[in-house]
Design an enzyme around this catalytic site. Structure first.
Site, PDB file in Angstrom:
ATOM      1  N   GLY A  13      48.276  50.180  49.582  1.00 20.11           N
ATOM      2  CA  GLY A  13      49.321  49.327  49.034  1.00 20.11           C
ATOM      3  C   GLY A  13      50.686  49.995  49.088  1.00 20.11           C
ATOM      4  O   GLY A  13      50.809  51.175  49.430  1.00 20.11           O
ATOM      5  N   ASP A  14      51.722  49.208  48.822  1.00 22.85           N
ATOM      6  CA  ASP A  14      53.112  49.684  48.772  1.00 22.85           C
ATOM      7  C   ASP A  14      53.597  50.266  50.097  1.00 22.85           C
ATOM      8  O   ASP A  14      54.423  51.175  50.125  1.00 22.85           O
ATOM      9  CB  ASP A  14      53.291  50.743  47.657  1.00 22.85           C
ATOM     10  CG  ASP A  14      52.895  50.195  46.312  1.00 22.85           C
ATOM     11  OD1 ASP A  14      53.097  48.996  46.083  1.00 22.85           O
ATOM     12  OD2 ASP A  14      52.372  50.976  45.498  1.00 22.85           O
ATOM     13  N   LYS A  17      55.293  46.015  52.743  1.00 28.19           N
ATOM     14  CA  LYS A  17      54.967  44.652  53.191  1.00 28.19           C
ATOM     15  C   LYS A  17      56.123  43.702  52.894  1.00 28.19           C
ATOM     16  O   LYS A  17      56.487  42.872  53.730  1.00 28.19           O
ATOM     17  CB  LYS A  17      53.681  44.150  52.492  1.00 28.19           C
ATOM     18  CG  LYS A  17      52.451  44.983  52.834  1.00 28.19           C
ATOM     19  CD  LYS A  17      51.220  44.523  52.077  1.00 28.19           C
ATOM     20  CE  LYS A  17      51.265  44.822  50.595  1.00 28.19           C
ATOM     21  NZ  LYS A  17      51.232  46.225  50.229  1.00 28.19           N
ATOM     22  N   ASN A  39      49.591  41.994  40.311  1.00 25.10           N
ATOM     23  CA  ASN A  39      49.388  43.434  40.540  1.00 25.10           C
ATOM     24  C   ASN A  39      50.267  43.865  41.711  1.00 25.10           C
ATOM     25  O   ASN A  39      50.649  45.026  41.821  1.00 25.10           O
ATOM     26  CB  ASN A  39      47.905  43.773  40.806  1.00 25.10           C
ATOM     27  CG  ASN A  39      47.223  42.831  41.801  1.00 25.10           C
ATOM     28  OD1 ASN A  39      47.771  41.811  42.197  1.00 25.10           O
ATOM     29  ND2 ASN A  39      46.009  43.178  42.191  1.00 25.10           N
ATOM     30  N   GLY A  41      53.638  44.214  43.938  1.00 23.40           N
ATOM     31  CA  GLY A  41      55.079  44.326  43.721  1.00 23.40           C
ATOM     32  C   GLY A  41      55.695  44.540  45.078  1.00 23.40           C
ATOM     33  O   GLY A  41      55.517  45.578  45.689  1.00 23.40           O
ATOM     34  N   HIS A  42      56.342  43.504  45.602  1.00 24.58           N
ATOM     35  CA  HIS A  42      56.898  43.566  46.949  1.00 24.58           C
ATOM     36  C   HIS A  42      58.425  43.556  46.866  1.00 24.58           C
ATOM     37  O   HIS A  42      59.010  42.631  46.315  1.00 24.58           O
ATOM     38  CB  HIS A  42      56.398  42.384  47.790  1.00 24.58           C
ATOM     39  CG  HIS A  42      54.903  42.394  47.991  1.00 24.58           C
ATOM     40  ND1 HIS A  42      54.229  41.438  48.701  1.00 24.58           N
ATOM     41  CD2 HIS A  42      53.956  43.276  47.585  1.00 24.58           C
ATOM     42  CE1 HIS A  42      52.929  41.729  48.722  1.00 24.58           C
ATOM     43  NE2 HIS A  42      52.747  42.837  48.031  1.00 24.58           N
ATOM     44  N   GLN A 186      48.384  44.198  48.191  1.00 27.17           N
ATOM     45  CA  GLN A 186      47.558  45.410  48.077  1.00 27.17           C
ATOM     46  C   GLN A 186      47.363  46.048  49.461  1.00 27.17           C
ATOM     47  O   GLN A 186      48.234  45.942  50.296  1.00 27.17           O
ATOM     48  CB  GLN A 186      46.205  45.107  47.401  1.00 27.17           C
ATOM     49  CG  GLN A 186      46.295  44.850  45.906  1.00 27.17           C
ATOM     50  CD  GLN A 186      46.844  43.491  45.543  1.00 27.17           C
ATOM     51  OE1 GLN A 186      46.343  42.484  45.971  1.00 27.17           O
ATOM     52  NE2 GLN A 186      47.879  43.457  44.740  1.00 27.17           N
ATOM     53  N   THR A 288      56.509  49.323  41.790  1.00 27.34           N
ATOM     54  CA  THR A 288      57.372  48.154  41.599  1.00 27.34           C
ATOM     55  C   THR A 288      56.884  47.340  40.403  1.00 27.34           C
ATOM     56  O   THR A 288      57.654  46.674  39.731  1.00 27.34           O
ATOM     57  CB  THR A 288      57.314  47.274  42.877  1.00 27.34           C
ATOM     58  OG1 THR A 288      57.493  48.127  43.997  1.00 27.34           O
ATOM     59  CG2 THR A 288      58.374  46.217  42.898  1.00 27.34           C
ATOM     60  N   ARG A 292      54.910  53.392  37.614  1.00 25.10           N
ATOM     61  CA  ARG A 292      54.185  54.662  37.675  1.00 25.10           C
ATOM     62  C   ARG A 292      54.574  55.450  38.928  1.00 25.10           C
ATOM     63  O   ARG A 292      54.823  54.861  39.979  1.00 25.10           O
ATOM     64  CB  ARG A 292      52.662  54.406  37.739  1.00 25.10           C
ATOM     65  CG  ARG A 292      52.075  53.895  36.462  1.00 25.10           C
ATOM     66  CD  ARG A 292      50.576  53.643  36.609  1.00 25.10           C
ATOM     67  NE  ARG A 292      50.281  52.501  37.464  1.00 25.10           N
ATOM     68  CZ  ARG A 292      49.057  52.114  37.779  1.00 25.10           C
ATOM     69  NH1 ARG A 292      48.002  52.771  37.333  1.00 25.10           N
ATOM     70  NH2 ARG A 292      48.858  51.052  38.538  1.00 25.10           N
ATOM     71  N   ARG A 294      53.963  57.330  42.191  1.00 23.43           N
ATOM     72  CA  ARG A 294      52.889  57.196  43.180  1.00 23.43           C
ATOM     73  C   ARG A 294      52.483  58.576  43.671  1.00 23.43           C
ATOM     74  O   ARG A 294      53.339  59.426  43.935  1.00 23.43           O
ATOM     75  CB  ARG A 294      53.375  56.359  44.370  1.00 23.43           C
ATOM     76  CG  ARG A 294      53.681  54.915  43.993  1.00 23.43           C
ATOM     77  CD  ARG A 294      54.267  54.136  45.175  1.00 23.43           C
ATOM     78  NE  ARG A 294      54.643  52.786  44.787  1.00 23.43           N
ATOM     79  CZ  ARG A 294      55.597  52.064  45.390  1.00 23.43           C
ATOM     80  NH1 ARG A 294      56.270  52.570  46.398  1.00 23.43           N
ATOM     81  NH2 ARG A 294      55.863  50.846  44.978  1.00 23.43           N
ATOM     82  N   LEU A 321      59.729  56.268  58.135  1.00 26.96           N
ATOM     83  CA  LEU A 321      59.858  57.430  59.009  1.00 26.96           C
ATOM     84  C   LEU A 321      61.075  58.269  58.589  1.00 26.96           C
ATOM     85  O   LEU A 321      61.144  59.460  58.877  1.00 26.96           O
ATOM     86  CB  LEU A 321      60.025  56.930  60.458  1.00 26.96           C
ATOM     87  CG  LEU A 321      59.664  57.877  61.569  1.00 26.96           C
ATOM     88  CD1 LEU A 321      58.193  58.285  61.488  1.00 26.96           C
ATOM     89  CD2 LEU A 321      59.929  57.247  62.927  1.00 26.96           C
ATOM     90  N   SER A 402      60.203  51.064  60.933  1.00 24.34           N
ATOM     91  CA  SER A 402      61.191  50.857  59.862  1.00 24.34           C
ATOM     92  C   SER A 402      61.681  52.207  59.382  1.00 24.34           C
ATOM     93  O   SER A 402      60.902  53.138  59.200  1.00 24.34           O
ATOM     94  CB  SER A 402      60.503  50.079  58.735  1.00 24.34           C
ATOM     95  OG  SER A 402      61.286  50.115  57.568  1.00 24.34           O
TER      96      SER A 402
END
Ligand code: GDP
Ligand code: IMO
Ligand code: MG
Length: 419
Positions: A13-14, A17, A39, A41-42, A186, A288, A292, A294, A321, A402
Protein backbone atom coordinates in the site's frame (compact mmCIF):
# COMPACT_ATOMS: atom_id res chain seq x y z
CA UNK A 1 -11.83 1.86 -29.23
CA UNK A 2 -11.73 2.41 -25.47
CA UNK A 3 -9.45 0.75 -23.00
CA UNK A 4 -9.72 -0.56 -19.47
CA UNK A 5 -6.67 0.04 -17.30
CA UNK A 6 -6.43 -1.45 -13.82
CA UNK A 7 -4.10 0.28 -11.35
CA UNK A 8 -3.24 -1.64 -8.21
CA UNK A 9 -0.72 -1.45 -5.37
CA UNK A 10 2.24 -3.77 -5.95
CA UNK A 11 3.55 -3.81 -2.37
CA UNK A 12 2.02 -3.04 1.05
CA UNK A 13 0.00 0.00 0.00
CA UNK A 14 0.84 3.72 -0.21
CA UNK A 15 2.80 3.25 -3.44
CA UNK A 16 1.39 6.43 -4.97
CA UNK A 17 -1.84 5.06 -6.48
CA UNK A 18 -3.66 8.38 -5.88
CA UNK A 19 -1.04 10.36 -7.76
CA UNK A 20 -1.01 7.99 -10.74
CA UNK A 21 -4.81 7.64 -10.89
CA UNK A 22 -5.18 11.42 -10.91
CA UNK A 23 -2.56 11.61 -13.68
CA UNK A 24 -4.25 8.92 -15.80
CA UNK A 25 -7.77 10.20 -15.06
CA UNK A 26 -7.23 13.02 -17.55
CA UNK A 27 -7.67 10.48 -20.40
CA UNK A 28 -10.37 8.35 -18.71
CA UNK A 29 -14.16 8.62 -19.03
CA UNK A 30 -14.95 6.49 -15.97
CA UNK A 31 -12.87 6.05 -12.79
CA UNK A 32 -13.97 3.21 -10.53
CA UNK A 33 -12.84 1.94 -7.14
CA UNK A 34 -13.44 -1.74 -6.50
CA UNK A 35 -12.34 -2.68 -3.00
CA UNK A 36 -11.56 -1.53 0.53
CA UNK A 37 -12.90 1.39 2.47
CA UNK A 38 -11.56 4.36 4.38
CA UNK A 39 -8.51 2.33 5.38
CA UNK A 40 -7.21 3.72 2.07
CA UNK A 41 -5.61 7.15 1.96
CA UNK A 42 -4.82 8.32 -1.55
CA UNK A 43 -3.03 11.64 -1.97
CA UNK A 44 -3.42 13.87 -5.01
CA UNK A 45 -1.40 17.07 -5.30
CA UNK A 46 -2.65 19.73 -7.69
CA UNK A 47 -0.68 22.98 -7.55
CA UNK A 48 -0.66 24.04 -3.90
CA UNK A 49 -3.67 21.93 -2.99
CA UNK A 50 -3.44 18.49 -1.45
CA UNK A 51 -6.48 16.21 -1.70
CA UNK A 52 -6.74 13.12 0.49
CA UNK A 53 -9.21 10.55 -0.76
CA UNK A 54 -10.36 7.71 1.47
CA UNK A 55 -13.55 6.46 -0.17
CA UNK A 56 -14.08 8.61 -3.25
CA UNK A 57 -12.06 7.65 -6.33
CA UNK A 58 -9.03 9.86 -6.92
CA UNK A 59 -10.55 11.03 -10.22
CA UNK A 60 -13.41 12.85 -8.51
CA UNK A 61 -11.84 16.29 -9.05
CA UNK A 62 -11.73 15.88 -12.84
CA UNK A 63 -14.82 17.58 -14.26
CA UNK A 64 -17.11 15.65 -16.58
CA UNK A 65 -16.05 12.14 -15.57
CA UNK A 66 -18.14 9.45 -13.95
CA UNK A 67 -16.68 8.07 -10.72
CA UNK A 68 -17.92 4.81 -9.25
CA UNK A 69 -17.61 3.29 -5.77
CA UNK A 70 -17.99 -0.40 -6.53
CA UNK A 71 -19.85 -3.25 -4.85
CA UNK A 72 -16.60 -4.60 -3.39
CA UNK A 73 -16.19 -1.52 -1.22
CA UNK A 74 -17.16 -1.05 2.42
CA UNK A 75 -18.52 2.40 3.19
CA UNK A 76 -19.09 4.30 6.41
CA UNK A 77 -21.82 6.73 5.34
CA UNK A 78 -20.71 9.67 7.57
CA UNK A 79 -17.18 9.36 6.11
CA UNK A 80 -18.29 9.58 2.47
CA UNK A 81 -20.61 12.49 3.33
CA UNK A 82 -17.65 14.21 5.01
CA UNK A 83 -15.49 13.69 1.93
CA UNK A 84 -18.19 15.08 -0.37
CA UNK A 85 -18.58 18.11 1.89
CA UNK A 86 -14.79 18.58 2.04
CA UNK A 87 -14.65 18.67 -1.76
CA UNK A 88 -17.55 21.11 -1.89
CA UNK A 89 -15.61 23.45 0.43
CA UNK A 90 -12.75 23.30 -2.10
CA UNK A 91 -15.14 24.25 -4.91
CA UNK A 92 -16.02 20.79 -6.26
CA UNK A 93 -19.76 20.19 -6.01
CA UNK A 94 -20.20 16.51 -6.83
CA UNK A 95 -23.54 15.44 -8.35
CA UNK A 96 -24.85 11.98 -9.34
CA UNK A 97 -23.58 12.75 -12.86
CA UNK A 98 -20.08 12.53 -11.45
CA UNK A 99 -20.45 9.92 -8.72
CA UNK A 100 -22.39 6.70 -8.32
CA UNK A 101 -22.17 4.32 -5.36
CA UNK A 102 -23.02 0.65 -5.82
CA UNK A 103 -26.27 -0.43 -4.19
CA UNK A 104 -24.49 -3.61 -3.10
CA UNK A 105 -21.47 -1.97 -1.46
CA UNK A 106 -21.57 -2.82 2.23
CA UNK A 107 -22.21 -0.30 5.01
CA UNK A 108 -19.75 0.02 7.90
CA UNK A 109 -21.59 0.66 11.16
CA UNK A 110 -20.32 2.63 14.19
CA UNK A 111 -20.39 -0.60 16.19
CA UNK A 112 -18.06 -2.30 13.65
CA UNK A 113 -15.63 0.61 13.99
CA UNK A 114 -15.61 0.20 17.77
CA UNK A 115 -14.96 -3.55 17.46
CA UNK A 116 -12.07 -2.91 15.03
CA UNK A 117 -10.53 -0.31 17.35
CA UNK A 118 -10.72 -2.75 20.26
CA UNK A 119 -9.55 -5.89 18.46
CA UNK A 120 -7.37 -4.68 15.57
CA UNK A 121 -4.22 -3.82 17.57
CA UNK A 122 -2.46 -7.15 17.01
CA UNK A 123 -2.56 -6.59 13.24
CA UNK A 124 -2.24 -2.82 13.51
CA UNK A 125 -5.43 -2.12 11.56
CA UNK A 126 -6.49 1.39 10.63
CA UNK A 127 -9.45 1.17 13.03
CA UNK A 128 -11.96 2.00 10.28
CA UNK A 129 -14.18 -1.04 10.82
CA UNK A 130 -12.94 -2.85 7.71
CA UNK A 131 -12.50 -6.38 9.13
CA UNK A 132 -15.79 -6.50 11.07
CA UNK A 133 -17.74 -5.17 8.06
CA UNK A 134 -16.29 -7.75 5.66
CA UNK A 135 -16.99 -10.41 8.32
CA UNK A 136 -20.68 -9.45 8.30
CA UNK A 137 -20.66 -9.51 4.49
CA UNK A 138 -19.19 -13.02 4.34
CA UNK A 139 -21.50 -14.16 7.14
CA UNK A 140 -24.40 -12.83 5.02
CA UNK A 141 -25.70 -10.54 7.75
CA UNK A 142 -24.37 -7.24 6.35
CA UNK A 143 -26.27 -4.09 5.47
CA UNK A 144 -25.90 -2.84 1.89
CA UNK A 145 -26.04 0.71 0.56
CA UNK A 146 -29.28 0.10 -1.38
CA UNK A 147 -31.05 -0.81 1.83
CA UNK A 148 -29.30 1.87 3.89
CA UNK A 149 -30.49 4.75 1.70
CA UNK A 150 -34.11 3.70 2.08
CA UNK A 151 -33.78 4.80 5.73
CA UNK A 152 -34.46 8.31 7.02
CA UNK A 153 -31.11 9.31 8.54
CA UNK A 154 -29.53 12.55 7.21
CA UNK A 155 -26.76 10.46 5.55
CA UNK A 156 -29.35 8.20 3.89
CA UNK A 157 -31.12 11.21 2.45
CA UNK A 158 -27.91 12.86 1.29
CA UNK A 159 -26.55 9.68 -0.36
CA UNK A 160 -29.82 8.37 -1.87
CA UNK A 161 -29.41 10.10 -5.26
CA UNK A 162 -25.92 8.65 -5.67
CA UNK A 163 -26.80 4.99 -5.07
CA UNK A 164 -27.37 2.83 -8.17
CA UNK A 165 -26.78 -0.58 -9.70
CA UNK A 166 -23.39 0.58 -10.91
CA UNK A 167 -22.58 -2.46 -13.04
CA UNK A 168 -25.08 -1.06 -15.59
CA UNK A 169 -23.39 2.28 -16.43
CA UNK A 170 -19.99 0.62 -16.14
CA UNK A 171 -20.74 -2.11 -18.65
CA UNK A 172 -22.50 0.42 -20.89
CA UNK A 173 -19.35 2.54 -20.87
CA UNK A 174 -17.29 -0.52 -21.83
CA UNK A 175 -19.67 -1.37 -24.69
CA UNK A 176 -19.61 2.23 -25.91
CA UNK A 177 -15.80 2.14 -26.20
CA UNK A 178 -15.12 4.52 -23.32
CA UNK A 179 -11.86 4.59 -21.37
CA UNK A 180 -12.26 3.03 -17.92
CA UNK A 181 -9.69 3.42 -15.17
CA UNK A 182 -9.93 1.11 -12.18
CA UNK A 183 -8.31 2.37 -8.98
CA UNK A 184 -7.06 -0.26 -6.58
CA UNK A 185 -6.70 0.36 -2.87
CA UNK A 186 -4.22 -1.17 -0.39
CA UNK A 187 -1.65 -3.45 -2.02
CA UNK A 188 -0.85 -6.96 -3.20
CA UNK A 189 0.88 -7.96 0.05
CA UNK A 190 -2.18 -6.87 2.07
CA UNK A 191 -4.49 -9.20 0.11
CA UNK A 192 -6.55 -11.52 2.32
CA UNK A 193 -5.60 -14.54 0.14
CA UNK A 194 -2.19 -13.63 -1.26
CA UNK A 195 -0.69 -11.31 1.36
CA UNK A 196 1.20 -11.83 4.61
CA UNK A 197 -1.79 -13.42 6.36
CA UNK A 198 -2.91 -12.68 9.07
CA UNK A 199 -1.16 -9.28 8.76
CA UNK A 200 -3.40 -8.22 5.89
CA UNK A 201 -6.60 -6.35 5.17
CA UNK A 202 -9.91 -8.18 4.65
CA UNK A 203 -10.42 -7.76 0.90
CA UNK A 204 -8.71 -8.65 -2.40
CA UNK A 205 -6.65 -5.66 -3.52
CA UNK A 206 -5.02 -7.83 -6.21
CA UNK A 207 -6.11 -7.55 -9.86
CA UNK A 208 -8.90 -10.13 -9.57
CA UNK A 209 -10.63 -7.88 -7.03
CA UNK A 210 -11.16 -5.32 -9.79
CA UNK A 211 -13.61 -7.69 -11.52
CA UNK A 212 -15.49 -9.03 -8.51
CA UNK A 213 -15.54 -5.60 -6.87
CA UNK A 214 -17.20 -3.92 -9.84
CA UNK A 215 -19.13 -6.51 -11.82
CA UNK A 216 -17.04 -6.60 -14.99
CA UNK A 217 -15.43 -9.59 -16.65
CA UNK A 218 -11.67 -10.24 -16.92
CA UNK A 219 -11.99 -10.22 -20.73
CA UNK A 220 -12.67 -6.47 -20.55
CA UNK A 221 -9.28 -5.59 -19.07
CA UNK A 222 -6.48 -4.34 -21.32
CA UNK A 223 -3.66 -3.54 -18.92
CA UNK A 224 -2.87 -4.21 -15.29
CA UNK A 225 -0.35 -1.80 -13.82
CA UNK A 226 1.10 -2.21 -10.34
CA UNK A 227 2.20 1.01 -8.73
CA UNK A 228 5.54 0.09 -7.21
CA UNK A 229 7.66 2.29 -4.98
CA UNK A 230 11.38 2.37 -5.77
CA UNK A 231 11.83 1.15 -2.18
CA UNK A 232 9.38 -0.58 0.19
CA UNK A 233 7.13 0.63 3.00
CA UNK A 234 4.65 -0.99 5.31
CA UNK A 235 2.30 0.46 7.96
CA UNK A 236 1.09 -1.74 10.76
CA UNK A 237 2.52 -5.02 11.91
CA UNK A 238 3.75 -8.10 10.07
CA UNK A 239 6.84 -9.50 8.33
CA UNK A 240 8.94 -7.19 6.19
CA UNK A 241 12.14 -8.92 4.98
CA UNK A 242 13.98 -5.85 3.63
CA UNK A 243 13.10 -3.53 6.53
CA UNK A 244 15.73 -0.95 7.52
CA UNK A 245 15.86 -0.50 11.28
CA UNK A 246 13.27 -2.10 13.51
CA UNK A 247 9.56 -1.67 13.79
CA UNK A 248 10.13 -0.23 17.28
CA UNK A 249 12.69 2.34 16.17
CA UNK A 250 10.22 3.57 13.56
CA UNK A 251 7.33 3.79 16.02
CA UNK A 252 9.51 5.80 18.43
CA UNK A 253 10.44 8.38 15.81
CA UNK A 254 8.42 11.58 15.76
CA UNK A 255 7.05 13.14 12.59
CA UNK A 256 8.71 16.44 13.61
CA UNK A 257 12.07 14.76 14.07
CA UNK A 258 14.33 16.44 11.45
CA UNK A 259 16.62 14.59 9.06
CA UNK A 260 20.10 15.83 10.01
CA UNK A 261 23.46 15.77 8.21
CA UNK A 262 24.60 13.34 10.90
CA UNK A 263 21.74 10.97 9.95
CA UNK A 264 22.77 11.18 6.29
CA UNK A 265 26.44 10.55 7.15
CA UNK A 266 25.50 7.58 9.30
CA UNK A 267 23.24 6.27 6.53
CA UNK A 268 26.08 6.43 4.03
CA UNK A 269 28.25 4.48 6.47
CA UNK A 270 25.61 1.73 6.44
CA UNK A 271 23.56 2.50 9.59
CA UNK A 272 20.32 0.69 8.79
CA UNK A 273 18.01 2.75 10.96
CA UNK A 274 19.38 5.99 9.46
CA UNK A 275 19.01 4.62 5.92
CA UNK A 276 15.37 3.86 6.75
CA UNK A 277 14.96 7.32 8.26
CA UNK A 278 16.35 8.99 5.12
CA UNK A 279 13.73 7.19 3.00
CA UNK A 280 10.96 7.99 5.50
CA UNK A 281 11.83 11.69 5.61
CA UNK A 282 12.55 12.16 1.90
CA UNK A 283 9.43 10.19 1.00
CA UNK A 284 7.28 11.84 3.73
CA UNK A 285 6.27 8.34 4.79
CA UNK A 286 3.53 9.06 7.29
CA UNK A 287 0.10 7.47 6.93
CA UNK A 288 -2.52 9.48 5.03
CA UNK A 289 -5.27 7.83 7.08
CA UNK A 290 -3.74 7.38 10.53
CA UNK A 291 -0.62 9.60 10.51
CA UNK A 292 1.48 6.60 11.63
CA UNK A 293 5.17 6.50 10.63
CA UNK A 294 5.62 3.98 7.84
CA UNK A 295 8.29 1.31 8.17
CA UNK A 296 10.78 1.59 5.27
CA UNK A 297 13.14 -0.82 3.55
CA UNK A 298 15.05 -1.63 0.36
CA UNK A 299 13.26 -2.63 -2.84
CA UNK A 300 12.19 -6.27 -2.67
CA UNK A 301 12.54 -8.01 -6.03
CA UNK A 302 11.01 -11.26 -4.73
CA UNK A 303 7.79 -9.42 -3.96
CA UNK A 304 7.90 -7.58 -7.29
CA UNK A 305 8.18 -10.91 -9.13
CA UNK A 306 5.36 -12.40 -7.01
CA UNK A 307 3.15 -9.40 -7.73
CA UNK A 308 3.74 -9.78 -11.48
CA UNK A 309 2.69 -13.42 -11.28
CA UNK A 310 -0.43 -13.26 -9.17
CA UNK A 311 -1.77 -10.05 -10.73
CA UNK A 312 -0.88 -10.91 -14.32
CA UNK A 313 0.81 -7.52 -14.57
CA UNK A 314 1.41 -6.01 -17.95
CA UNK A 315 3.68 -3.28 -16.54
CA UNK A 316 4.70 -1.43 -13.39
CA UNK A 317 4.67 2.29 -12.61
CA UNK A 318 7.68 3.12 -10.46
CA UNK A 319 7.28 6.00 -7.99
CA UNK A 320 9.54 7.91 -5.62
CA UNK A 321 12.79 7.50 -7.51
CA UNK A 322 13.58 11.02 -6.27
CA UNK A 323 13.81 9.90 -2.63
CA UNK A 324 17.34 8.47 -2.98
CA UNK A 325 19.02 11.85 -3.48
CA UNK A 326 21.22 11.51 -0.35
CA UNK A 327 22.39 7.96 -0.87
CA UNK A 328 25.76 6.93 -2.24
CA UNK A 329 24.98 3.20 -2.37
CA UNK A 330 21.64 1.44 -2.78
CA UNK A 331 20.81 -2.18 -2.04
CA UNK A 332 18.19 -4.16 -3.90
CA UNK A 333 16.89 -7.57 -2.86
CA UNK A 334 17.13 -10.15 -5.64
CA UNK A 335 16.29 -13.36 -3.73
CA UNK A 336 15.66 -14.76 -0.26
CA UNK A 337 17.90 -17.08 1.72
CA UNK A 338 15.61 -19.39 3.70
CA UNK A 339 17.50 -21.88 5.87
CA UNK A 340 20.44 -21.76 3.46
CA UNK A 341 18.29 -22.29 0.37
CA UNK A 342 18.32 -19.40 -2.12
CA UNK A 343 14.96 -18.80 -3.73
CA UNK A 344 13.29 -16.19 -5.92
CA UNK A 345 9.85 -17.60 -5.11
CA UNK A 346 7.93 -15.74 -2.43
CA UNK A 347 7.04 -18.25 0.34
CA UNK A 348 3.41 -18.43 1.39
CA UNK A 349 4.16 -19.80 4.85
CA UNK A 350 4.50 -17.03 7.42
CA UNK A 351 7.06 -19.12 9.28
CA UNK A 352 9.31 -19.39 6.21
CA UNK A 353 8.82 -15.72 5.37
CA UNK A 354 9.86 -14.71 8.87
CA UNK A 355 13.09 -16.68 8.38
CA UNK A 356 13.80 -15.17 4.93
CA UNK A 357 17.06 -13.20 4.76
CA UNK A 358 17.26 -10.92 1.74
CA UNK A 359 20.05 -11.56 -0.75
CA UNK A 360 21.19 -8.10 -1.85
CA UNK A 361 22.89 -6.67 -4.86
CA UNK A 362 24.54 -3.34 -4.20
CA UNK A 363 24.36 -0.56 -6.74
CA UNK A 364 25.81 2.93 -7.03
CA UNK A 365 23.45 5.69 -6.01
CA UNK A 366 23.24 8.97 -7.94
CA UNK A 367 23.41 11.18 -4.84
CA UNK A 368 21.80 14.19 -6.52
CA UNK A 369 18.38 15.77 -6.92
CA UNK A 370 16.45 14.36 -9.89
CA UNK A 371 13.13 16.02 -9.10
CA UNK A 372 13.46 18.53 -11.94
CA UNK A 373 14.33 16.30 -14.86
CA UNK A 374 12.30 16.64 -18.04
CA UNK A 375 13.03 13.34 -19.78
CA UNK A 376 14.40 9.85 -19.11
CA UNK A 377 17.61 10.79 -20.92
CA UNK A 378 18.32 13.45 -18.31
CA UNK A 379 18.45 10.88 -15.50
CA UNK A 380 21.92 10.06 -14.14
CA UNK A 381 23.19 6.73 -15.50
CA UNK A 382 23.02 5.20 -11.99
CA UNK A 383 19.31 6.01 -11.73
CA UNK A 384 18.71 4.48 -15.17
CA UNK A 385 20.58 1.35 -14.09
CA UNK A 386 18.52 1.14 -10.89
CA UNK A 387 15.25 1.47 -12.82
CA UNK A 388 16.41 -1.26 -15.26
CA UNK A 389 17.21 -3.55 -12.34
CA UNK A 390 13.71 -3.07 -10.92
CA UNK A 391 12.27 -3.85 -14.36
CA UNK A 392 14.43 -6.99 -14.63
CA UNK A 393 13.38 -8.25 -11.19
CA UNK A 394 9.67 -7.54 -11.75
CA UNK A 395 9.84 -9.21 -15.17
CA UNK A 396 7.60 -6.61 -16.83
CA UNK A 397 8.41 -3.20 -18.33
CA UNK A 398 8.08 0.14 -16.56
CA UNK A 399 5.22 2.10 -18.13
CA UNK A 400 5.43 5.21 -15.94
CA UNK A 401 8.18 6.75 -13.82
CA UNK A 402 7.30 9.21 -11.07
CA UNK A 403 9.80 11.47 -9.37
CA UNK A 404 7.64 13.80 -7.25
CA UNK A 405 4.09 14.15 -5.87
CA UNK A 406 2.99 16.65 -8.55
CA UNK A 407 1.35 15.73 -11.84
CA UNK A 408 4.16 17.18 -13.94
CA UNK A 409 6.75 14.98 -12.22
CA UNK A 410 5.75 11.97 -14.26
CA UNK A 411 7.36 10.34 -17.30
CA UNK A 412 5.46 8.07 -19.64
CA UNK A 413 7.74 5.20 -20.69
CA UNK A 414 5.29 2.93 -22.47
CA UNK A 415 2.37 4.70 -24.08
CA UNK A 416 0.52 1.54 -25.23
CA UNK A 417 -0.05 0.50 -21.59
CA UNK A 418 -2.08 3.66 -20.97
CA UNK A 419 -5.06 5.27 -22.70
P1 GDP B 1 -1.51 5.61 -2.18
O1 GDP B 1 -2.19 5.13 -0.96
O2 GDP B 1 -0.92 4.52 -2.98
O3 GDP B 1 -2.37 6.53 -3.01
O4 GDP B 1 -0.27 6.49 -1.66
P2 GDP B 1 -0.32 7.62 -0.52
O5 GDP B 1 -0.98 8.83 -1.09
O6 GDP B 1 -0.83 7.06 0.75
O7 GDP B 1 1.23 7.85 -0.29
C1 GDP B 1 2.07 8.23 -1.33
C2 GDP B 1 2.73 9.56 -0.97
O8 GDP B 1 3.82 9.80 -1.82
C3 GDP B 1 1.80 10.76 -1.13
O9 GDP B 1 2.15 11.72 -0.17
C4 GDP B 1 2.13 11.25 -2.54
O10 GDP B 1 1.86 12.64 -2.71
C5 GDP B 1 3.60 10.98 -2.60
N1 GDP B 1 4.15 10.65 -3.94
C6 GDP B 1 3.58 9.95 -4.95
N2 GDP B 1 4.47 9.76 -5.95
C7 GDP B 1 5.63 10.33 -5.55
C8 GDP B 1 6.94 10.44 -6.12
O11 GDP B 1 7.23 9.95 -7.20
N3 GDP B 1 7.89 11.10 -5.38
C9 GDP B 1 7.62 11.64 -4.17
N4 GDP B 1 8.60 12.25 -3.51
N5 GDP B 1 6.40 11.53 -3.59
C10 GDP B 1 5.42 10.89 -4.27
P1 IMO C 1 -3.78 2.61 0.66
O1 IMO C 1 -4.95 2.38 -0.28
C1 IMO C 1 -1.16 0.98 3.74
C2 IMO C 1 -2.93 -1.97 6.47
C3 IMO C 1 -3.06 -1.52 7.91
C4 IMO C 1 -2.92 -2.87 8.61
C5 IMO C 1 -3.64 -3.83 7.69
C6 IMO C 1 -5.08 -4.13 8.08
O2 IMO C 1 -3.63 4.00 1.13
O3 IMO C 1 -2.53 2.05 0.04
P2 IMO C 1 -7.33 -2.70 7.93
O4 IMO C 1 -7.70 -1.39 8.56
O5 IMO C 1 -7.42 -2.71 6.45
O6 IMO C 1 -8.07 -3.85 8.55
O7 IMO C 1 -5.77 -2.91 8.34
O8 IMO C 1 -3.62 -3.22 6.41
N1 IMO C 1 -3.55 -1.07 5.48
C7 IMO C 1 -2.87 -0.22 4.71
N2 IMO C 1 -1.54 0.07 4.68
N3 IMO C 1 -2.01 1.57 2.88
C8 IMO C 1 -3.32 1.27 2.87
O9 IMO C 1 -4.17 1.73 1.95
C9 IMO C 1 -3.82 0.36 3.84
N4 IMO C 1 -5.03 -0.14 4.13
C10 IMO C 1 -4.86 -1.03 5.12
O10 IMO C 1 -2.04 -0.63 8.26
O11 IMO C 1 -1.57 -3.24 8.66
MG1 MG D 1 -2.22 5.47 1.11
Amino acid sequence: MGKTVVVIGGQWGDEGKGKLVDFLAEQADVIARATGGANAGHTVVVGDTKFKFHLLPSGTIHPGKLNICGNGMVIHPPQIVKELEGLEEKGFKITPNELLISSSAHVITDAQIEIDKAKGKKIGTTGRGIGPCYMAKIERTGLRMGEFVRGSSPEAQKLRPFVADTYVPLNEALSAGKNVLIEGAQGTMLDIDHGTYPYVTSSNPTAGGACTGLGIGPTKIDSVIAITKAYTTRVGRGPFPTELGTDEQTMNESKDDELTDVDIKKANKGDEYCLGKVLRKRGAEYGTTTGRARRTGWFDGVIARYSTAINGLTSIAVTKLDCFSDMKRIKICTAYDIDGEITKDYPLSLERLEKAKPVYEEMDGWACDISDIGSFDELPKEAKAYASKIEELAGVPISVLSFGPERRKTLIMKEDELF
